[in-house]
Design a protein around this motif. Structure first.
Motif, mmCIF file in Angstrom:
data_model
loop_
_atom_site.group_PDB
_atom_site.id
_atom_site.type_symbol
_atom_site.label_atom_id
_atom_site.label_comp_id
_atom_site.label_asym_id
_atom_site.label_seq_id
_atom_site.Cartn_x
_atom_site.Cartn_y
_atom_site.Cartn_z
ATOM 1 N N GLU A 180 -3.956 1.293 -2.679
ATOM 2 C CA GLU A 180 -5.097 1.499 -1.795
ATOM 3 C C GLU A 180 -6.031 0.294 -1.725
ATOM 4 O OE1 GLU A 180 -7.008 5.259 -2.484
ATOM 5 O OE2 GLU A 180 -5.080 6.278 -2.647
ATOM 6 N N SER A 181 -6.120 -0.487 -2.781
ATOM 7 C CA SER A 181 -7.017 -1.645 -2.763
ATOM 8 C C SER A 181 -6.518 -2.732 -1.807
ATOM 9 C CB SER A 181 -7.174 -2.225 -4.169
ATOM 10 O OG SER A 181 -5.929 -2.675 -4.665
ATOM 11 N N ALA A 182 -5.236 -2.729 -1.498
ATOM 12 C CA ALA A 182 -4.665 -3.727 -0.590
ATOM 13 C C ALA A 182 -4.457 -3.184 0.826
ATOM 14 C CB ALA A 182 -3.336 -4.232 -1.138
ATOM 15 N N CYS A 183 -4.591 -1.887 0.999
ATOM 16 C CA CYS A 183 -4.379 -1.246 2.300
ATOM 17 C C CYS A 183 -5.458 -1.685 3.290
ATOM 18 C CB CYS A 183 -4.409 0.272 2.123
ATOM 19 S SG CYS A 183 -4.189 1.203 3.664
ATOM 20 N N ILE A 184 -5.027 -2.044 4.504
ATOM 21 C CA ILE A 184 -5.976 -2.458 5.541
ATOM 22 C C ILE A 184 -6.280 -1.336 6.528
ATOM 23 C CG2 ILE A 184 -5.410 -4.908 5.333
ATOM 24 C CD1 ILE A 184 -3.702 -4.576 7.922
ATOM 25 N N ASP A 185 -5.828 -0.125 6.227
ATOM 26 C CA ASP A 185 -6.137 1.065 7.018
ATOM 27 C C ASP A 185 -5.635 0.970 8.463
ATOM 28 O OD1 ASP A 185 -7.214 3.648 7.094
ATOM 29 O OD2 ASP A 185 -9.114 2.939 7.906
ATOM 30 N N PRO B 271 8.956 9.479 8.796
ATOM 31 C CA PRO B 271 9.639 10.515 9.572
ATOM 32 C C PRO B 271 9.272 11.951 9.176
ATOM 33 C CG PRO B 271 11.142 9.641 7.965
ATOM 34 C CD PRO B 271 9.877 8.808 7.878
ATOM 35 N N VAL B 272 8.623 12.118 8.014
ATOM 36 C CA VAL B 272 8.282 13.478 7.577
ATOM 37 C C VAL B 272 6.774 13.711 7.522
ATOM 38 C CG1 VAL B 272 10.442 13.875 6.343
ATOM 39 C CG2 VAL B 272 8.509 12.833 5.129
ATOM 40 N N ASP B 273 5.992 12.784 8.045
ATOM 41 C CA ASP B 273 4.539 12.929 8.166
ATOM 42 C C ASP B 273 3.853 13.235 6.827
ATOM 43 O OD1 ASP B 273 2.231 12.857 9.777
ATOM 44 O OD2 ASP B 273 2.229 15.038 9.980
ATOM 45 N N CYS B 274 4.241 12.518 5.781
ATOM 46 C CA CYS B 274 3.658 12.769 4.470
ATOM 47 C C CYS B 274 2.577 11.774 4.084
ATOM 48 C CB CYS B 274 4.736 12.836 3.383
ATOM 49 S SG CYS B 274 5.484 11.250 2.961
ATOM 50 N N ILE B 275 2.179 10.918 5.027
ATOM 51 C CA ILE B 275 1.150 9.908 4.738
ATOM 52 C C ILE B 275 -0.099 10.255 5.541
ATOM 53 C CG2 ILE B 275 0.579 7.469 4.797
ATOM 54 C CD1 ILE B 275 3.603 6.903 4.726
ATOM 55 N N LYS B 276 -1.203 10.376 4.834
ATOM 56 C CA LYS B 276 -2.470 10.764 5.462
ATOM 57 C C LYS B 276 -3.574 9.804 5.062
ATOM 58 C CE LYS B 276 -0.640 14.594 6.991
ATOM 59 N NZ LYS B 276 -0.111 14.638 8.283
ATOM 60 N N SER B 277 -4.561 9.677 5.915
ATOM 61 C CA SER B 277 -5.744 8.882 5.639
ATOM 62 C C SER B 277 -6.610 9.635 4.637
ATOM 63 C CB SER B 277 -6.502 8.649 6.939
ATOM 64 O OG SER B 277 -7.657 7.892 6.702
ATOM 65 N N VAL B 278 -7.147 8.911 3.666
ATOM 66 C CA VAL B 278 -8.033 9.539 2.663
ATOM 67 C C VAL B 278 -9.418 8.929 2.707
ATOM 68 C CG1 VAL B 278 -6.222 10.240 1.088
ATOM 69 C CG2 VAL B 278 -7.205 7.978 0.852
ATOM 70 N N MET C 50 -11.604 3.189 3.860
ATOM 71 C CA MET C 50 -10.631 4.245 3.719
ATOM 72 C C MET C 50 -9.234 3.647 3.631
ATOM 73 S SD MET C 50 -10.740 7.910 5.642
ATOM 74 C CE MET C 50 -11.939 7.593 6.870
ATOM 75 N N ALA C 51 -8.320 4.402 3.081
ATOM 76 C CA ALA C 51 -6.935 3.962 2.943
ATOM 77 C C ALA C 51 -6.019 5.147 3.228
ATOM 78 C CB ALA C 51 -6.697 3.425 1.542
ATOM 79 N N TYR C 52 -4.744 4.915 3.066
ATOM 80 C CA TYR C 52 -3.753 5.973 3.262
ATOM 81 C C TYR C 52 -3.124 6.329 1.924
ATOM 82 C CZ TYR C 52 -4.074 5.726 8.298
ATOM 83 O OH TYR C 52 -4.524 5.811 9.585
ATOM 84 N N ARG C 53 -2.647 7.553 1.827
ATOM 85 C CA ARG C 53 -2.018 8.028 0.600
ATOM 86 C C ARG C 53 -0.751 8.808 0.963
ATOM 87 N NH1 ARG C 53 -6.199 10.620 -2.954
ATOM 88 N NH2 ARG C 53 -6.777 8.439 -3.189
ATOM 89 N N ILE C 54 0.278 8.640 0.144
ATOM 90 C CA ILE C 54 1.548 9.341 0.339
ATOM 91 C C ILE C 54 1.560 10.606 -0.510
ATOM 92 C CG2 ILE C 54 4.056 9.201 0.023
ATOM 93 C CD1 ILE C 54 3.752 6.130 0.360
ATOM 94 N N ASN C 55 1.891 11.728 0.109
ATOM 95 C CA ASN C 55 2.064 12.978 -0.624
ATOM 96 C C ASN C 55 3.471 12.936 -1.231
ATOM 97 O OD1 ASN C 55 2.711 15.579 -1.448
ATOM 98 N ND2 ASN C 55 1.555 16.543 0.183
ATOM 99 N N ALA C 56 3.548 12.683 -2.525
ATOM 100 C CA ALA C 56 4.838 12.513 -3.206
ATOM 101 C C ALA C 56 5.707 13.754 -3.139
ATOM 102 C CB ALA C 56 4.615 12.102 -4.654
ATOM 103 N N ASP C 57 5.096 14.925 -3.044
ATOM 104 C CA ASP C 57 5.885 16.156 -2.966
ATOM 105 C C ASP C 57 6.692 16.232 -1.669
ATOM 106 O OD1 ASP C 57 4.944 17.028 -5.430
ATOM 107 O OD2 ASP C 57 3.298 18.172 -4.536
ATOM 108 N N ASP C 58 6.164 15.644 -0.606
ATOM 109 C CA ASP C 58 6.837 15.693 0.696
ATOM 110 C C ASP C 58 7.666 14.444 0.996
ATOM 111 O OD1 ASP C 58 5.668 18.173 1.150
ATOM 112 O OD2 ASP C 58 3.945 17.320 2.190
ATOM 113 N N CYS C 59 7.469 13.383 0.232
ATOM 114 C CA CYS C 59 8.165 12.115 0.457
ATOM 115 C C CYS C 59 9.671 12.287 0.227
ATOM 116 C CB CYS C 59 7.605 11.048 -0.487
ATOM 117 S SG CYS C 59 8.414 9.441 -0.365
#
Length: 58
Positions: free
Chosen positions: A37-42, A51-58, A1-10
């Motif tokens: 995501e291929s380089a993310c170590i989760d 600070p705006v909680d826009c990054i979530k685990s996918v 699994m990795a993390y993803r940034i919600n660009a709308d909230d960034c």
């Protein structure tokens, strides 16, 4: 699994990029960030740094 940034909230602050221990986050043309995501170590450091909680685990 990795993390993803919600660009709308960034807010393009870069806190996530500075918090990433493996430098897998880069700046897009609109100054928002993207996680390679291929380089993310989760580890979740980016999500903790956001600070705006826009990054979530996918």
């Amino acid at each position: 699994m990795a993390y993803r940034i919600n660009a709308d909230d960034c807010i393009a602050c870069g806190a996530c990029e500075g918090g990433c221990p493996v430098s897998c986050i880069s700046e897009r043309e609109d100054s928002k960030r993207v996680i390679h995501e291929s380089a993310c170590i989760d580890c979740g450091a980016c999500a903790d740094a956001c600070p705006v909680d826009c990054i979530k685990s996918v």
